[in-house]
Enzyme design. Structure first.
Site, mmCIF file in Angstrom:
data_model
loop_
_atom_site.group_PDB
_atom_site.id
_atom_site.type_symbol
_atom_site.label_atom_id
_atom_site.label_comp_id
_atom_site.label_asym_id
_atom_site.label_seq_id
_atom_site.Cartn_x
_atom_site.Cartn_y
_atom_site.Cartn_z
ATOM 1 N N GLY A 471 0.807 -1.207 0.000
ATOM 2 C CA GLY A 471 0.000 0.000 0.000
ATOM 3 C C GLY A 471 0.841 1.257 0.000
ATOM 4 N N ARG A 633 15.495 12.419 -2.854
ATOM 5 C CA ARG A 633 14.593 12.812 -3.930
ATOM 6 C C ARG A 633 13.218 12.179 -3.705
ATOM 7 N NH1 ARG A 633 15.552 10.869 -10.193
ATOM 8 N NH2 ARG A 633 14.279 12.445 -11.246
ATOM 9 N N GLU A 710 9.264 4.497 7.193
ATOM 10 C CA GLU A 710 9.625 4.323 8.606
ATOM 11 C C GLU A 710 9.943 5.683 9.242
ATOM 12 O OE1 GLU A 710 10.215 0.783 9.240
ATOM 13 O OE2 GLU A 710 10.489 0.091 7.197
#
Length: 743
Positions: A471, A633, A710
């Site tokens: 997801g 980026r 994370e």
């Protein structure tokens, strides 16, 4: 008509979005296969002991029940521990379902009932009588404070912490000092999609396995080794994942049980865990941390000591990098770090979003707030004053770091300068208002991965790699990279993933997928581009004769000279003229080991949080959160922002709600359901803003990207905790912050 083929860095919609919202996206328990039987797991009711008997006869007498599998009739599997180890297994002896009569943890699978229908299997599992001989168990780490030990092998990716200087001496000489303990309890991943495996048993004995996992190759390797199969005999597929957060990095026991049953019964079998059983497959470990800090007269850190103790199982030595971040995030010459584990009668803990860092950064960032107040400094100014220009733990420069820009941008947007220093100095009526700040650092990793790119004569490109999609937007960003590399519209590109018949990719975790698989996709498309150029140069009167790959560019479905764009050929014409129906190229991307040795590669963030605390009731509302990330980026502004938004919601959950509550008399988690395992609902979530400070980083990987999934969680719980202190004057050091802690 000009087609915009500059996609990287923009915000196109998810390419898989229509499939998900229309229900055509299939998850692992939704594949219809012929001759399907259903298995339901029976879980142990004790935490430690032996199985005395299993009353299978009564259940087997029910019409439609096919078999009751237990340690009494489990078929023979691989003998050695190494056959049971997956890619991320920690040291020790991996858990083997139904291996013998020993019960090692509460809710351990002790039997599998297989029947013609799910309803019958569920009923039969419910009446199966299992008799135990119970033994004394230990599940409370807070009773094991003095019994921790330094981990041995730990787990894959575990790095023993490095100390430096003389922290004890520097603490003795410090101007200001603090020493506090910080605790958070067990947390469980709880993705919406339940763990399930649908095993299609083919007439020739081969298996197609639809498994909920973050790594199809990891599961294939596990199944092949345990059951003595060739990889050609076990194809593993996972096209969509309804959340995992690390719980799918390892093969879970429903995979073993479903494959075992299919091989024994020689028919297709599906096993789906219940929500309650989802609490038996791994968790973020209950952790105790102690931090000591001291400052010099100028407010710089003189010393830092960080000690951690967390639980592991009796049979594996899982270990998280909890304290390592404290040696890296701030400038300090005297640092002592210690990481220990204590073995308990629980299942092995498992990676859970930002494993170790979410735990360690909470304690570190609350301690930094306490240290700032002890030194009489603004908490943000204190962090900037101790900014680390290099990674002192590894003695390396950062490949890129714009955390200072995050601090300044976030402070301006949040209006931090208007924050009074004193607690309880901001209010609206009976609501106390507090502002807190915290930050984090996460590894920018890249692993080895392969991809294949194929273009057909009608100009459509298909790229595939056996990556996972939890997801996070993998389908979309890989489509963007491929489309931009070969100058095609998004609609002409299809990215396929999650199948062991595709080129190999690692498990999707650690926030490394964008860098790892993205680089492989880019390289495969570049290799395909080189083949297309050679074919184009064979065309009659080709305007590209003599041109090298560096001389040309792929734009708007054309291959043209950079210096003379009018000299071009259409990609469809290249294939049709060549007579080829399709052209393919594959490539493997590997990390640059030289750069990895020369630079410390990390992403960073800072979080500002506002809370409103009801002075009479102690209820906490998080009214505003700003998360500013420096993560290389950004490939897709929309999916990247969504990743961080989800992480912030989880951080609010971690700070205020989320805790798996054990009853140590039974060694069992008591709130193992969605009704009592509290997570935020829409009414709990208010204003969340996400900003990116993009970094130019030529060293981290060819795309210059860093992981953010994370990272976005880091600092959130600590910023909220610090804001609660600013609002109330009460320092909470044990998560979650329930209202009784503020009354």
């Amino acid at each position: 008509m000009t087609i915009n083929t500059k996609y990287v860095g923009k915000a196109p919609n998810r390419v898989e979005g229509p499939a998900k919202v229309t229900g055509t996206a299939k998850y692992s328990a939704e594949f219809e296969v012929p001759n399907l039987a259903y298995g339901v797991v029976v879980s142990s009711t004790i935490a430690k002991g032996r199985i005395k008997s299993i009353g299978a006869d009564k259940v087997l007498a029910l019409p439609g029940v096919l078999q009751v599998f237990s340690h009494e009739n489990v078929p023979r599997q691989a003998w050695f521990d190494r056959a049971w180890k997956d890619d991320i297994a920690p040291g020790g002896s991996p858990f083997r379902p139904l291996h013998d009569d020993e019960v090692k943890f509460s809710q351990q699978p002790v039997a599998l009932v297989v029947a013609e229908t799910f309803e019958l299997a569920r009923y039969a599992a419910g009446i199966l009588e299992v008799e135990y001989k119970e033994e004394k168990h230990e599940t409370d780490i807070e009773q094991k404070r003095d019994e921790g030990h330094a981990p041995g092998k730990g787990k894959s990716g575990y790095k023993p912490p490095k100390s430096r200087g003389n922290a004890n001496k520097a603490l003795d000489e410090a101007e200001h000092r603090i020493r506090e303990e910080y605790i958070h309890g067990t947390q469980h991943h709880n993705p919406m999609e339940l763990y399930a495996s649908t095993v299609h048993y083919h007439p020739d004995g081969k298996l197609t396995i639809y498994d909920k996992t973050q790594g199809v190759y990891n599961c294939q390797q596990y199944v092949a080794k345990v059951f003595g199969l060739s990889k050609d005999d076990a194809r593993v597929i996972n096209l969509y994942n309804g959340g995992a957060f690390g719980s799918g990095l390892r093969p879970q026991y429903e995979l073993f049980l479903s494959v075992m049953a299919a091989l024994e019964l020689k028919r297709s079998v599906r096993v789906t865990l219940t929500r309650q059983q989802m609490f038996s497959i791994g968790h973020r470990p209950h952790t105790l941390q102690t931090l000591e800090m001291g400052t010099n007269p100028d407010g710089t850190l003189a010393a830092l000591k960080h000690y951690c103790l967390h639980e592991t199982s009796r049979f594996e030595e899982y270990t998280e990098n909890v304290v390592n971040w404290s040696g890296m995030l701030y400038q300090c010459d005297n640092v002592h770090l210690s990481n220990q584990v204590a073995a308990l009668d629980v299942y092995t803990p498992q990676d859970m979003r930002a494993p170790g860092a979410a735990t360690g950064s909470f304690a570190l960032e609350v301690a930094m707030d306490e240290m700032a107040y002890a030194a009489g400094l603004d908490p943000l100014d204190f962090r900037i004053r101790n900014y680390a220009e290099t990674d002192q733990s590894e003695n390396l420069p950062f490949s890129s770091k714009r955390l200072r820009d995050c601090y300044h941008l976030g402070a301006e947007k949040f209006c931090w300068s208007k924050r009074p220093m004193a607690p309880r100095s901001m209010r609206e009526g009976n609501r106390l208002i507090g502002w807190g700040v915290a930050g984090g650092v996460w590894d920018a990793q890249m692993n080895k991965a392969s991809a294949k790119a194929t273009i057909t004569a009608d100009g459509y490109l298909t790229v595939e790699s056996a990556a996972g999609e939890n997801g996070t937007g993998t389908y979309t960003i890989m489509t963007q990279i491929a489309a931009e590399t070969l100058g095609l519209p998004l609609e002409a590109v299809t990215f396929r993933l999650g199948d062991t018949n595709m080129p190999e990719a690692p498990v999707q975790g650690g926030s490394w997928t964008a860098a790892t698989v993205g680089t492989a996709v880019q390289k495969a498309c570049q290799a395909l581009g080189e083949k297309l150029l050679k074919l184009a140069q064979k065309m009659d009167d080709s305007p590209l004769k003599g041109a090298s790959l560096d001389d040309v560019e792929f734009v708007n479905g054309q291959l043209r000279l950079r210096t003379a764009p009018e000299q071009s050929v259409v990609l469809r014409d290249v294939l049709q003229t060549s007579g080829e129906r399709e052209i393919a190229a594959d490539s493997t991307a590997i990390p640059n080991l030289i750069n990895m040795a020369k630079y410390s590669m990390h992403s960073h963030n800072v979080v500002f949080a506002e809370v409103m605390v009801d002075e009479d009731l102690g209820t906490v509302h998080v009214s505003r959160v700003l998360n500013v990330c420096a993560a290389g980026r950004i490939l897709n502004q929309k999916t990247a922002r969504s990743q961080v938004l989800g992480s912030v919601v989880w951080g609010i959950s971690m700070a205020l709600m989320e805790e798996t509550v054990p009853d140590h008399r039974f060694g069992r988690y008591m709130n193992h359901n969605y009704a009592e395992y509290h997570i935020p609902v829409n009414a709990d979530i208010h204003n969340i803003e996400v900003l990116f400070v993009e970094e130019e980083d030529p060293y981290v990987n060819p795309l210059g990207v860093k992981g953010i999934g994370e990272l976005g969680l880091l600092g959130v719980a600590a910023a909220i905790t610090n804001a609660v202190y600013h609002a109330t004057g009460k320092r909470v050091r044990r998560l979650p912050i329930y209202l009784d802690k503020l009354l």
